[in-house]
Design a protein around this motif. Sequence first.
Motif, PDB file in Angstrom:
ATOM      1  N   VAL A  79     -38.084 -89.560  13.738  1.00  0.00           N
ATOM      2  CA  VAL A  79     -37.457 -89.732  15.029  1.00  0.00           C
ATOM      3  C   VAL A  79     -38.226 -90.737  15.884  1.00  0.00           C
ATOM      4  CG1 VAL A  79     -38.676 -87.606  15.810  1.00  0.00           C
ATOM      5  CG2 VAL A  79     -36.734 -88.438  17.094  1.00  0.00           C
ATOM      6  N   PRO A  80     -37.640 -91.770  16.508  1.00  0.00           N
ATOM      7  CA  PRO A  80     -36.216 -92.124  16.547  1.00  0.00           C
ATOM      8  C   PRO A  80     -35.912 -93.398  15.739  1.00  0.00           C
ATOM      9  CG  PRO A  80     -37.313 -93.094  18.427  1.00  0.00           C
ATOM     10  CD  PRO A  80     -38.393 -92.558  17.514  1.00  0.00           C
ATOM     11  N   ALA A 163     -26.217 -86.582  15.974  1.00  0.00           N
ATOM     12  CA  ALA A 163     -25.653 -87.720  15.235  1.00  0.00           C
ATOM     13  C   ALA A 163     -26.617 -88.901  15.272  1.00  0.00           C
ATOM     14  CB  ALA A 163     -24.297 -88.107  15.820  1.00  0.00           C
ATOM     15  N   THR A 188     -24.620 -87.674  23.118  1.00  0.00           N
ATOM     16  CA  THR A 188     -23.869 -88.912  23.373  1.00  0.00           C
ATOM     17  C   THR A 188     -22.593 -88.843  22.538  1.00  0.00           C
ATOM     18  OG1 THR A 188     -25.997 -90.034  23.584  1.00  0.00           O
ATOM     19  CG2 THR A 188     -24.055 -91.444  23.380  1.00  0.00           C
TER      20      THR A 188
END
Length: 313
Positions: A79-80, A163, A188
Amino acid sequence: MQSMSSPPACQGPLTAATRLCAVLGAPVRHSASPAMHNAALGALGLDWRYVGCEVDPLHLREAIEGARHLGFIGLNLTVPHKLIAVELMDELDGSAVEWGAVNTVVFGRRNPSGDWVPVGQGDAGGSPVLSRGYNTDADAIIRSLNEDLEIEPRSARVLLLGAGGAGRAAALRLAAEGVSVLWLVNRTRERAEALAAEIEIRFPNVEVRIGYPDTDVEIVLNATSLGLKPGDHLPLDLNQFAIDRADGVYDMVYRPAETPLLCEARRAGCRASNGLGMLLYQGAAALELWSGRPAPVAVMREALQREIHGGIP
Ligand SMILES: NC(=O)c1ccc[n+]([C@@H]2O[C@H](COP(=O)([O-])OP(=O)(O)OC[C@H]3O[C@@H](n4cnc5c(N)ncnc54)[C@H](OP(=O)(O)O)[C@@H]3O)[C@@H](O)[C@H]2O)c1
């Protein structure tokens, strides 16, 4: 180096010939990959070390370039970075193209015949070192769902939370596995909608919906980063979906070993598993790509258990 556990006794001394692998992330201190991989490198007798590096996503390109020029064997991305990295690789393996994210980078060269030779597996002459992106997360999640939740995703109804890089790979892989209905929830919404549109085109037999299910499901899968930090709220809105409507709940987060989501799931009587199994199998596959040798899976599993259940709090 981020892991505070002592290196396995069988690793030799660090020398000027020692080569490096690393996991790049932000944050990265939670990662159990250094403990798992250093145990494996010791078992294989490789004079390599695996470290964790905190890298701002704005500087991921420079970090990968730096690793290439420093003679690193390969990288894992957490991540990310997994989605950003797709654009940064010199080459993409079919797995990264298929599952839309890169979690493993192999540095290597093309030999005079054009064959790919990882730097960890030999000398391919003086051609330039290239970065090649792979995805080993996608197969690892399917294997871990089978082993740790004893759930076969084929024909299952699945609620997927998240996602990002891991969520995207999981959604596409689950669709390829033949789940019947896939509900996507993401902070989002547009990201979930774009993923849903891609699944509809590539896997028309899978019914994909945005939002929470109005029915029972076999699997709830957390692929958000919620749960990593103390005080994180649940990745699931319990007012919109009661957790006892799931047979099994899988949280890709593995530190803490028992996330708030997993606590809720066990309280509700669901089968529950953290992401340790996924970490193990994606890591084993990465090590095999770097070294060309079978990964010592039992050694890696034991190192992970020690690190998560008996190591850093
Ligand atoms: N066990 C394993 O082997 C394994 C493998 C891969 C990943 N993971 C774990 O899976 C998680 C996701 O990793 P990743 O690589 O996919 O990261 P990523 O690409 O950065 O995606 C992060 C995801 O979390 C969501 N998110 C982040 N903060 C949030 C918040 N405050 N509220 C709601 N949603 C939030 C994001 O939503 P937006 O789209 O709205 O930003 C996105 O869906 C991490 O915890 C990682 O450690 C574990």
